[in-house]
Scaffold this active site. Structure first.
Site, PDB file in Angstrom:
ATOM      1  N   LYS B  78       0.753  -1.299   0.070  1.00  0.00           N
ATOM      2  CA  LYS B  78      -0.152  -0.037   0.049  1.00  0.00           C
ATOM      3  C   LYS B  78       0.802   1.195  -0.031  1.00  0.00           C
ATOM      4  O   LYS B  78       1.768   1.295   0.579  1.00  0.00           O
ATOM      5  CB  LYS B  78      -0.813  -0.025   1.343  1.00  0.00           C
ATOM      6  CG  LYS B  78      -2.003   0.977   1.226  1.00  0.00           C
ATOM      7  CD  LYS B  78      -2.749   0.914   2.620  1.00  0.00           C
ATOM      8  CE  LYS B  78      -3.992   1.793   2.572  1.00  0.00           C
ATOM      9  NZ  LYS B  78      -4.850   2.025   3.737  1.00  0.00           N
ATOM     10  N   SER B 157      -9.903   2.216   2.717  1.00  0.00           N
ATOM     11  CA  SER B 157      -8.981   2.909   1.873  1.00  0.00           C
ATOM     12  C   SER B 157      -8.108   2.179   1.033  1.00  0.00           C
ATOM     13  O   SER B 157      -7.403   2.541   0.174  1.00  0.00           O
ATOM     14  CB  SER B 157      -8.361   3.851   2.525  1.00  0.00           C
ATOM     15  OG  SER B 157      -7.313   3.080   3.481  1.00  0.00           O
ATOM     16  N   SER B 181     -10.351   0.019   6.842  1.00  0.00           N
ATOM     17  CA  SER B 181      -9.796   0.223   5.648  1.00  0.00           C
ATOM     18  C   SER B 181      -9.205  -1.295   5.070  1.00  0.00           C
ATOM     19  O   SER B 181      -8.700  -1.277   3.852  1.00  0.00           O
ATOM     20  CB  SER B 181      -8.717   1.179   5.544  1.00  0.00           C
ATOM     21  OG  SER B 181      -9.424   2.688   5.395  1.00  0.00           O
TER      22      SER B 181
END
Lengths: 95, 494
Positions: B78, B157, B181
């Site tokens: 990420k 997210s 998330s």
């Protein structure tokens, strides 16, 4: 609770985010609707409850107050938008 | 062997060990899959040269007999994790061009274990969002399509991580979870996502959103993969003062498939008004599966559930407004072009107005407001007190002998991209309704794919465990996974 345009201008300035005057009414409305959503918290009886800081009941770790790293000014400055002679460069701060 | 990118960590580990496949082959298969999947917008910074070098080194290590379970496994990271020398910008315009001079503890641990870096993954800007639409790179797209080919959100997210794992662009990915998330995008893409206990995984080098809530975790193709990868990510870290001083156990060894006699709680407050019938039915089926495996299903109450969302949306923006104060155009990232006579405050204000997207600006301003003089007690302190009550609810349930809690992961299946564009921000916040409670209480939670809705879209359930008992939680989740037998994959259109 609803936020006025003036309060929106103030909060934007406190947050150091430039908001043009014509955008203030929409911002004030948006912030008001979010705050309204938070008003639900007023329904909860919090009498005698300690505000929670962290989830783990532990004392914040301490370490000896000594220098453990350093001597890498070039690395610290490598991502700066403007660096000169080993310093971060910024516009004039003092009049 | 073809389609090596479709393997999970467990399968690849075993194949690497037997010598039937090399890390270079695995890595090349993933790099090809990434190249062919531009339409998903999952990978935003590729690192193919780094990947091939790391894969070669991993193959050497495997040959020398010094391999760990993660050696040679190609991963996506990420964009929130600092990786030395690799663009890291939290999907924000304000960090454009930032290349960290240091490595996050999580990625350091993964590379130490021999894992291979494929590239950086899309996400919501500064991890603020539930649809990946606040990203400066544009949204990641769900490999699962809606009716008539509608493009769906991969969640947020960690939407890029979810999309990449579901589309087999990598074997697994890192995610972070502040209010859901990891678990929400995992549920919307039919994969497994684990948010560990707060303090289990170091936050050092992970760009901060809300420091008392943020926690990194694995996003994988199976529960066992999540156990293997968590073992490599977690550590006791001096560089994170909230890293818990608790040894990292062998999570995989905890997966026995036996949950006989365990008590699984069903929180009645999670049965929300207007909950889609699909989700309600799935939740009941999940409880049946655990009952069939010998668990006892008990009704429990978490009375303050309703207040978790408003408390979260006070606390998280408050912490964010403080954490994001550092993006000022001085030390890294974007600096606005200044006009004649502009001073330093103009520089701050213009830089932040240009660099932050609308949702980040909104949250920074809300956070600033609730922390400002006169409102601190009414909002911030009150929210922290409600947070204490939410944690107390969970403490009570566990004290009453519940071993884990079963709940939905999301209030719906994946929704079309753009569907919330003009809506009010609060509507988007409701996506986190089942997930934020755990972040507030610091508990571990896992999303497991369990079924599909009428349109064939994946649906997940969430299991919530006791603090620092991720092993037990993974074992319970593995029982749910096996009983559900979810094997569906998205039809390839990209």
């Amino acid at each position: 609770m609803s936020i006025t345009e003036n309060e929106a201008r103030k909060v934007a300035h406190l947050a150091r985010i430039r908001v043009e005057d014509e955008a203030l009414p929409a911002l004030a409305q948006e912030l008001s609707s979010i705050l309204q959503f938070m008003e639900q918290l007023n329904e909860v009886d919090v009498e005698g409850v300690e505000p929670m800081t962290g989830v783990t009941p532990m004392r914040l770790k301490r370490r000896d107050d000594v220098v453990t790293t350093g001597e890498m000014a070039d690395k610290v400055l490598s991502n700066a938008p403007d660096a000169r002679e080993g310093f971060f460069a910024v516009p004039k701060v003092v009049e | 062997m073809s389609d090596l990118n479709k393997l999970g960590i467990e399968g690849a580990r075993d194949a690497l060990k037997q010598g039937g496949v090399t890390s270079v082959e695995l890595t090349d298969a993933c790099l090809q899959a990434i190249e062919d999947a531009g339409a998903l917008n999952a990978f935003v910074h590729g690192t193919p040269d780094m990947a091939r070098d790391m894969a070669k080194a991993a193959d050497q290590r495997i040959k020398s007999g010094d391999a760990t379970a993660m050696t040679g496994i190609p991963l996506g990271i990420k964009d929130l994790f600092c990786v030395r020398g690799v663009p890291t910008q939290a999907a924000s315009g304000i960090l454009r061009g930032f290349r960290p001079e240091y490595e996050s503890t999580v990625t350091h641990n993964l590379w130490d274990a021999g894992a291979v870096m494929l590239g950086k993954l899309n996400m919501d800007e500064f991890a603020m969002g539930s649809s990946n639409e606040s990203s400066t790179y544009g949204p990641a797209v769900n490999p699962w399509q809606g009716r008539d080919g509608a493009k769906l959100t991969a969640g947020g997210s960690s939407g890029g991580s979810a999309s990449a794992v579901a589309a087999d662009l990598c074997l697994a990915a890192t995610g972070t979870d502040t209010g859901g998330s990891i678990r929400q995008p995992a549920a919307l893409t039919g994969i497994v996502g684990l948010k560990p206990t707060y303090g289990r995984v170091s936050r050092w080098g992970v760009i901060a959103y809300a420091s008392s809530l943020d926690q990194a975790g694995p996003m994988t193709k199976s529960v066992r993969d999540a156990a293997i990868m968590l073992g490599a990510m977690a550590s006791v870290d001096e560089k994170d003062s909230t890293s818990a001083n608790i040894p990292v156990p062998d999570f995989e060894a905890a997966i026995t498939g036996d949950i006989r006699g365990q008590k699984i709680g069903i929180p009645r407050e999670y049965r929300m008004e207007g909950m889609p019938a699909d989700i309600d039915a799935l939740w009941r089926q999940g409880a049946e599966m655990l009952r069939d495996a010998g668990a006892e299903i008990v009704d429990i109450s978490l009375p303050h559930t309703k207040y978790a969302l408003p408390a979260y949306y006070v606390i998280a923006p408050a912490e964010a407004s403080s954490n994001l104060a550092r993006y000022d155009g001085v030390r890294y990232g974007h600096r606005a072009k200044l006009g004649q006579g502009d001073g330093i405050v103009d520089m701050y204000e213009k830089t932040r107005a240009e660099g932050f997207g609308p949702e980040v600006q909104r949250r920074v301003m809300i956070g600033t407001y609730v922390l400002s003089a006169g409102f601190y007690d009414a909002y911030y302190n009150r929210a922290r007190k409600v947070r204490a009550l939410i944690k107390r609810d969970f403490d009570q349930a566990f004290a009453d002998g519940v071993d884990a809690i079963l709940a939905p992961a999301t209030p719906s299946a994946a929704f079309p991209l753009g569907s919330a564009k003009d809506g009010d921000p609060v509507a988007m916040y409701l996506n986190d309704v089942f997930t934020v409670t755990l972040n507030l209480a610091g508990l571990p939670g896992i999303a497991v794919p369990v079924g599909q809705d009428a349109d064939g879209l994946p649906l997940g359930l969430q299991m919530i465990g006791r603090p620092f008992e991720e092993g037990a939680l993974l074992n319970q989740a593995s029982v749910l996974e096996r009983a559900a037998g979810f094997v569906a994959k998205p039809d390839r259109w990209w």
